[in-house]
Write an enzyme that holds these catalytic residues in place. Structure first.
Site, PDB file in Angstrom:
ATOM      1  N   THR A 175       0.877  -1.178   0.000  1.00 56.52           N
ATOM      2  CA  THR A 175       0.000   0.000   0.000  1.00 56.52           C
ATOM      3  C   THR A 175       0.910   1.222   0.000  1.00 56.52           C
ATOM      4  O   THR A 175       1.654   1.449   0.963  1.00 56.52           O
ATOM      5  CB  THR A 175      -0.887   0.027   1.265  1.00 56.52           C
ATOM      6  OG1 THR A 175      -1.652  -1.170   1.309  1.00 56.52           O
ATOM      7  CG2 THR A 175      -1.809   1.236   1.241  1.00 56.52           C
TER       8      THR A 175
ATOM      9  N   LYS B 241      -7.804   1.367  -3.072  1.00 50.92           N
ATOM     10  CA  LYS B 241      -7.429   0.949  -1.710  1.00 50.92           C
ATOM     11  C   LYS B 241      -7.565   2.124  -0.731  1.00 50.92           C
ATOM     12  O   LYS B 241      -8.128   1.987   0.358  1.00 50.92           O
ATOM     13  CB  LYS B 241      -5.990   0.425  -1.740  1.00 50.92           C
ATOM     14  CG  LYS B 241      -5.316   0.270  -0.399  1.00 50.92           C
ATOM     15  CD  LYS B 241      -5.585  -1.058   0.247  1.00 50.92           C
ATOM     16  CE  LYS B 241      -5.006  -1.094   1.653  1.00 50.92           C
ATOM     17  NZ  LYS B 241      -5.331  -2.299   2.371  1.00 50.92           N
TER      18      LYS B 241
ATOM     19  N   LYS C 182      -1.646   5.073   8.646  1.00 52.22           N
ATOM     20  CA  LYS C 182      -0.862   5.147   7.404  1.00 52.22           C
ATOM     21  C   LYS C 182      -1.794   5.362   6.206  1.00 52.22           C
ATOM     22  O   LYS C 182      -1.574   6.256   5.377  1.00 52.22           O
ATOM     23  CB  LYS C 182      -0.066   3.846   7.208  1.00 52.22           C
ATOM     24  CG  LYS C 182       0.611   3.753   5.854  1.00 52.22           C
ATOM     25  CD  LYS C 182       1.182   2.373   5.564  1.00 52.22           C
ATOM     26  CE  LYS C 182       1.604   2.301   4.104  1.00 52.22           C
ATOM     27  NZ  LYS C 182       2.142   1.005   3.711  1.00 52.22           N
TER      28      LYS C 182
HETATM   29  P1  NAD Z   1       5.973  -5.789   7.286  1.00 54.70           P
HETATM   30  O1  NAD Z   1       6.725  -4.653   7.884  1.00 54.70           O
HETATM   31  O2  NAD Z   1       5.646  -6.961   8.137  1.00 54.70           O
HETATM   32  O3  NAD Z   1       6.749  -6.337   5.980  1.00 54.70           O
HETATM   33  C1  NAD Z   1       7.486  -5.534   5.113  1.00 54.70           C
HETATM   34  C2  NAD Z   1       8.790  -6.267   4.844  1.00 54.70           C
HETATM   35  O4  NAD Z   1       9.544  -5.562   3.863  1.00 54.70           O
HETATM   36  C3  NAD Z   1       9.694  -6.381   6.094  1.00 54.70           C
HETATM   37  O5  NAD Z   1       9.895  -7.734   6.390  1.00 54.70           O
HETATM   38  C4  NAD Z   1      10.984  -5.664   5.663  1.00 54.70           C
HETATM   39  O6  NAD Z   1      12.148  -6.276   6.191  1.00 54.70           O
HETATM   40  C5  NAD Z   1      10.904  -5.787   4.162  1.00 54.70           C
HETATM   41  N1  NAD Z   1      11.743  -4.806   3.458  1.00 54.70           N
HETATM   42  C6  NAD Z   1      11.799  -3.468   3.641  1.00 54.70           C
HETATM   43  N2  NAD Z   1      12.681  -2.921   2.773  1.00 54.70           N
HETATM   44  C7  NAD Z   1      13.180  -3.942   2.030  1.00 54.70           C
HETATM   45  C8  NAD Z   1      14.140  -4.038   0.978  1.00 54.70           C
HETATM   46  N3  NAD Z   1      14.765  -2.972   0.535  1.00 54.70           N
HETATM   47  N4  NAD Z   1      14.403  -5.255   0.460  1.00 54.70           N
HETATM   48  C9  NAD Z   1      13.763  -6.357   0.921  1.00 54.70           C
HETATM   49  N5  NAD Z   1      12.848  -6.341   1.926  1.00 54.70           N
HETATM   50  C10 NAD Z   1      12.569  -5.150   2.467  1.00 54.70           C
HETATM   51  O7  NAD Z   1       4.645  -5.157   6.667  1.00 54.70           O
HETATM   52  P2  NAD Z   1       3.322  -5.937   6.217  1.00 54.70           P
HETATM   53  O8  NAD Z   1       2.315  -5.900   7.328  1.00 54.70           O
HETATM   54  O9  NAD Z   1       3.700  -7.235   5.594  1.00 54.70           O
HETATM   55  O10 NAD Z   1       2.753  -4.916   5.113  1.00 54.70           O
HETATM   56  C11 NAD Z   1       3.343  -4.857   3.812  1.00 54.70           C
HETATM   57  C12 NAD Z   1       2.509  -3.910   2.964  1.00 54.70           C
HETATM   58  O11 NAD Z   1       1.157  -4.385   2.909  1.00 54.70           O
HETATM   59  C13 NAD Z   1       2.436  -2.489   3.526  1.00 54.70           C
HETATM   60  O12 NAD Z   1       2.481  -1.587   2.461  1.00 54.70           O
HETATM   61  C14 NAD Z   1       1.095  -2.446   4.244  1.00 54.70           C
HETATM   62  O13 NAD Z   1       0.529  -1.157   4.325  1.00 54.70           O
HETATM   63  C15 NAD Z   1       0.270  -3.361   3.362  1.00 54.70           C
HETATM   64  N6  NAD Z   1      -0.859  -4.015   4.025  1.00 54.70           N
HETATM   65  C16 NAD Z   1      -0.720  -4.565   5.266  1.00 54.70           C
HETATM   66  C17 NAD Z   1      -1.809  -5.193   5.869  1.00 54.70           C
HETATM   67  C18 NAD Z   1      -1.682  -5.825   7.243  1.00 54.70           C
HETATM   68  O14 NAD Z   1      -2.723  -6.162   7.832  1.00 54.70           O
HETATM   69  N7  NAD Z   1      -0.474  -6.028   7.779  1.00 54.70           N
HETATM   70  C19 NAD Z   1      -3.042  -5.248   5.204  1.00 54.70           C
HETATM   71  C20 NAD Z   1      -3.144  -4.713   3.914  1.00 54.70           C
HETATM   72  C21 NAD Z   1      -2.039  -4.101   3.340  1.00 54.70           C
END
Ligand code: NAD
Length: 295
Positions: free
Chosen positions: A95, A170, A245
């Site tokens: 997102t 979204k 966010k």
């Molecule tokens: P998260 O922080 O658990 O996962 C993100 C991952 O990206 C981390 O493990 C981090 O180490 C990795 N990362 C960051 N920079 C990187 C790079 N340069 N190279 C490789 N890996 C890298 O977050 P999440 O909860 O999995 O959310 C991910 C996305 O999905 C976000 O944009 C969030 O807004 C969206 N989202 C989350 C949810 C939820 O319920 N958690 C629901 C819908 C959408």
């Protein structure tokens, strides 16, 4: 079955990638966290040393990262655009802000790749169960190509329009959610002050014109909906940090496009206050405490 590169194996990306493996795709993954990489390898992913290695030879390249700056960084400095094989389809499910999404599409196009923005709703539970909703933006050809692969991770795959339209959908959806939750919470707080039983209010509103997802799935008081976070000490679920966010991204999009979103702005302020009072890790339905005057 396809060869897939998957970058970002966190709360969402980890289980999404595991579902791709489950249906037989060959998935090469990378995350900055060694622990997450090891966990992914146990689920059948090939753990890679960097993003470029993960995307080499991939027909589909997924990214599931915290924000737009991480995506653009992975595309440019991370070497994804340089290492990707001709013909690869780049799909970003993070997102992120609309501007970064459009920049990512432009960078992909300039490098000769088709791309989709494909953010999701359904949370960590939906990611694990393979029941996410994908909201996609990009060409019809890219959508049709991606759809069978997305179906391993989601039950609804919707094409919303051209580049950036998935992110737009979204942000609009989550602005409705943030506002509607506050409306439902206000109604329960008013009901409490008027001596109205919470179950009675639920029984009426859930079958009347007040009906909405925030009420019937995520009811912010304990009792009427046993699975809602209110029954589990407001553990997320969908965290205040994530709602804040998304509302902040929606406000930024509203300012840039000239849309009037006064309730979205108010909701963003209220979640910001609640987060600043130490509740950023709570479920977003916990905002009822702020409305009761408790922090
Ligand atoms: P998260 O922080 O658990 O996962 C993100 C991952 O990206 C981390 O493990 C981090 O180490 C990795 N990362 C960051 N920079 C990187 C790079 N340069 N190279 C490789 N890996 C890298 O977050 P999440 O909860 O999995 O959310 C991910 C996305 O999905 C976000 O944009 C969030 O807004 C969206 N989202 C989350 C949810 C939820 O319920 N958690 C629901 C819908 C959408």
């Amino acid at each position: 079955m396809a060869s897939i590169g998957f970058i970002g194996l966190g709360h969402m990306g980890g289980p999404m990638a595991a579902n791709l493996v489950r249906v037989g795709h060959s998935v090469s993954g990378f995350d900055l966290s060694d622990d997450l990489l090891r966990a992914a390898a146990k689920l059948g992913l090939r753990a890679c040393a960097n993003a470029a290695e993960a995307v080499k030879d991939a027909e589909f390249i997924f990214t599931m990262l915290p924000a737009g700056k991480h995506l653009l960084n992975v595309y440019r400095e991370g070497g994804v655009l340089q290492a990707a094989t001709p013909g690869a389809l780049l799909i970003d499910s993070s997102t992120i802000d609309i501007e970064s999404a459009r920049t990512a599409h432009r960078l992909a196009q300039e490098a000769g790749f088709a791309s989709l923005d494909a953010p999701v709703s359904g949370g960590v539970g939906g990611a694990a169960a393979g029941t996410l909703t994908f909201m996609t933006g990009g060409t019809i050809e890219a959508f049709e190509r991606a759809k069978p692969v997305l179906e391993a991770m989601g039950k609804k795959i919707i094409r919303c329009g051209q580049a950036g339209a998935g992110q737009a959908a979204k942000l609009c959806n989550n602005m409705i959610l943030g506002i509607s939750m506050i409306g439902v919470c206000e109604a329960f707080v008013l009901g409490e002050k008027l001596g109205l039983d919470a179950q009675a209010l639920y029984d009426v509103a859930s079958t009347s014109s007040g009906q909405c997802w925030s009420l019937t799935t995520y009811c912010p008081v304990p009792g009427p909906v046993p699975a809602s976070p209110a029954n589990h000490q407001y553990k997320p679920g969908f965290g205040v940090n994530l709602m804040l966010k998304d509302l902040t991204l929606a406000q930024s999009a509203a300012q840039q496009s000239g849309a009037a979103t006064p309730l979205g702005a108010q909701a963003q302020q209220l979640y910001s206050l609640f987060a600043a009072a130490g509740h950023s890790g709570d479920d977003f339905s916990g905002i009822i405490h702020l409305l009761r005057g408790l922090t």
